[in-house]
Design a protein around this motif. Sequence first.
Motif, short mmCIF file in Angstrom:
data_model
loop_
_atom_site.label_atom_id
_atom_site.label_comp_id
_atom_site.label_asym_id
_atom_site.label_seq_id
_atom_site.Cartn_x
_atom_site.Cartn_y
_atom_site.Cartn_z
N GLN A 55 0.82 -1.20 0.00
CA GLN A 55 0.00 0.00 0.00
C GLN A 55 0.86 1.26 0.00
OE1 GLN A 55 -2.81 0.23 3.23
NE2 GLN A 55 -3.37 2.36 2.79
N HIS A 56 1.87 1.30 0.87
CA HIS A 56 2.71 2.50 0.94
C HIS A 56 3.67 2.58 -0.25
CE1 HIS A 56 1.37 2.60 5.20
NE2 HIS A 56 1.52 3.90 5.02
N ALA A 136 -1.96 -6.52 -3.22
CA ALA A 136 -2.49 -5.18 -3.47
C ALA A 136 -4.01 -5.17 -3.40
CB ALA A 136 -2.03 -4.68 -4.84
N ASP A 137 -4.55 -4.16 -2.76
CA ASP A 137 -5.99 -3.96 -2.75
C ASP A 137 -6.42 -3.01 -3.86
OD1 ASP A 137 -6.35 -5.60 -0.54
OD2 ASP A 137 -6.01 -3.97 0.88
#
Length: 347
Positions: A55-56, A136-137
């Motif tokens: 995410q980051h 990953a979302d």
Amino acid sequence: MATKPNVRVQSDTVPLSVALLARLDALGIDVARVLEIARVPQPTSSVAVLHLDTQHFFAVWAAIGEVSADEEIGIRIGSEAFEGKLDLASLCALHSRDLSDAFRKLSRYKRLTCPEDVRVDVTEGEAAVTFHWLLADASAPDLLVDAIFASTVKLAGRASGGAITPKRIELARRTKGQKRLARHFKCDIRFDAPTDALVFSSTDMKTPFITHDESLVHELVPGLDAELASISKHESFDGQVDAALLRGMRGQRPSVETLAAELAVSPRTLQRRLAQNGTYYQERLDAVRQRVAHRLLANTNLDLGEIAWFLGFEELNSFSRSFNQWEGVTPHRWRIQKTGTEPTLAS
């Protein structure tokens, strides 16, 4: 109501080199602002690599695009990837026999450095290379896709002495910067694709590499295999199932038997191990389908029928019913809410 898939293939750790940040600074990009937007702490002078979750890591690349005025910054970064120090997986790929061998090694060893899966599908004289971020979302930022493709093309060109170039690039995004991309990659650029893919001629896959060094590869492989075996012991079985479903999502609904064969277990063992973890095959399939549906609806102009086909639904109505169960709205309405625009008539 939306549910967040419980995916864990390995530790969600992606390295971000401080050398890359220094390169961005040299290109005139405000690195401090990039990290601030991405909510990533500034590295100390003693740190060579930042270890981020997916995410980051995505947030950093999105912030680079927000801060930089250079639309080709992703391509520039990717094109320089093979000019500096390489990770061991990339080093193995560079010194492989040919492009086919290089991608086999990348596919096997890439997850030693990050939760990314490399897949090559050869059909009708073409080899389509895809890169999937397993934890990953959301979809990978466009700049990151540009960088990955640029670095892969750089690898193919450098290793073959310029003999290998891509035949086509397919992008799971709306049309933007087509001339810029075509000018750099020197190939056909197609948008609104179901997935990001770098396409080579299948004959290019067997073009010998001038950088081939079998002794170096043999020296590296045992250590990589040992590290891979160590990681595999700690992988979530549910995550392995999700990764296999993600790799196989190409217009078909993989059967339990097909999935079990890819995971090298019997169908009964597959279902038993999922049940032990409090889940089951259809739940895992729905979680992966949901994630892919989100990406295609939000980032492309593919019509709903094409998305339904790609996800392996037999008809559009089946996809719409399932999506409504996941989100509480139809895919048509979800797309409007997400993008703020009315989709094309075909949708």
